[in-house]
Design an enzyme around this catalytic site. Structure first.
Site, short mmCIF file in Angstrom:
data_model
loop_
_atom_site.label_atom_id
_atom_site.label_comp_id
_atom_site.label_asym_id
_atom_site.label_seq_id
_atom_site.Cartn_x
_atom_site.Cartn_y
_atom_site.Cartn_z
N ASP A 172 0.85 -1.18 0.00
CA ASP A 172 0.00 0.00 0.00
C ASP A 172 0.89 1.24 0.00
OD1 ASP A 172 -3.22 0.56 1.10
OD2 ASP A 172 -1.77 2.20 1.05
N HIS A 221 -10.33 -5.52 -3.09
CA HIS A 221 -8.98 -5.73 -2.55
C HIS A 221 -9.05 -6.07 -1.08
CE1 HIS A 221 -9.93 -1.43 -2.32
NE2 HIS A 221 -9.23 -1.39 -1.19
N LEU A 222 -8.09 -6.87 -0.66
CA LEU A 222 -7.98 -7.29 0.74
C LEU A 222 -6.76 -6.59 1.34
CD1 LEU A 222 -8.79 -9.19 3.08
CD2 LEU A 222 -7.28 -10.91 2.07
N HIS A 223 -7.01 -5.82 2.41
CA HIS A 223 -5.88 -5.21 3.14
C HIS A 223 -5.26 -6.27 4.04
CE1 HIS A 223 -6.71 -0.83 2.40
NE2 HIS A 223 -7.92 -1.30 2.17
P1 5GP Z 1 -9.58 1.37 0.17
O1 5GP Z 1 -9.73 2.60 1.02
O2 5GP Z 1 -10.19 1.52 -1.19
O3 5GP Z 1 -10.01 0.10 0.87
O4 5GP Z 1 -8.03 1.17 0.01
C1 5GP Z 1 -7.31 1.62 -1.10
C2 5GP Z 1 -5.87 1.63 -0.71
O5 5GP Z 1 -5.12 1.78 -1.90
C3 5GP Z 1 -5.49 2.77 0.23
O6 5GP Z 1 -4.97 2.24 1.45
C4 5GP Z 1 -4.43 3.55 -0.56
O7 5GP Z 1 -3.35 3.98 0.25
C5 5GP Z 1 -3.98 2.55 -1.62
N1 5GP Z 1 -3.57 3.15 -2.87
C6 5GP Z 1 -4.24 4.13 -3.55
N2 5GP Z 1 -3.58 4.44 -4.68
C7 5GP Z 1 -2.48 3.64 -4.72
C8 5GP Z 1 -1.41 3.50 -5.65
O8 5GP Z 1 -1.33 4.16 -6.68
N3 5GP Z 1 -0.46 2.57 -5.35
C9 5GP Z 1 -0.51 1.81 -4.22
N4 5GP Z 1 0.46 0.92 -4.04
N5 5GP Z 1 -1.51 1.91 -3.32
C10 5GP Z 1 -2.48 2.82 -3.56
#
Ligand code: 5GP
Length: 107
Positions: free
Chosen positions: A30, A98-100
């Site tokens: 991330d 996506h899975l964190h």
């Molecule tokens: P969400 O909030 O949608 O569950 O998580 C999306 C995650 O993607 C966030 O934690 C954010 O930091 C990460 N993220 C967003 N854009 C990018 C990117 O361009 N590259 C990477 N590696 N992570 C990203």
């Protein structure tokens, strides 16, 4: 269909620190880590979110969890958090399932 940032990471149009890949998933760091190890596991088969799963994609969350479990075991990580954000109101910014994966152990 709109191409999300994760589509572009999957196609290597946008760079990412890839930590694991196989036929079904890609796992990368991330960009704004919330733990010493913070990875995102995405399926190669697209789904937008848990809320938008269909009979064709409802296997994906379980598959991602098992991939994360195997990855953790391969790195000797014995404790970690797994999280799905579901929809904008659930904190989901990127409309690509996506899975964190968060762990205190740094890899
Ligand atoms: P969400 O909030 O949608 O569950 O998580 C999306 C995650 O993607 C966030 O934690 C954010 O930091 C990460 N993220 C967003 N854009 C990018 C990117 O361009 N590259 C990477 N590696 N992570 C990203």
């Amino acid at each position: 269909m709109e191409q999300t940032i994760f589509h572009k990471i999957l196609s290597r149009e946008v760079p990412a620190a890839v930590m694991y890949e196989d036929d079904e998933v890609l796992a990368f760091k991330d960009i704004h880590p919330k733990a010493p190890t913070h990875l995102l596991f995405i399926p190669k088969r697209f789904a937008a979110s848990i809320a938008e799963l269909t009979p064709d994609t409802e296997d994906l969350p379980g598959m991602l969890i098992l991939k994360a479990k195997a990855f953790a075991a391969s790195k000797g990580i014995i404790g970690y958090k797994l999280t799905f954000h579901v929809g904008k109101e659930g904190g989901q910014e990127v409309p690509y399932l996506h899975l964190h994966f968060l762990a205190q152990k740094e890899i």
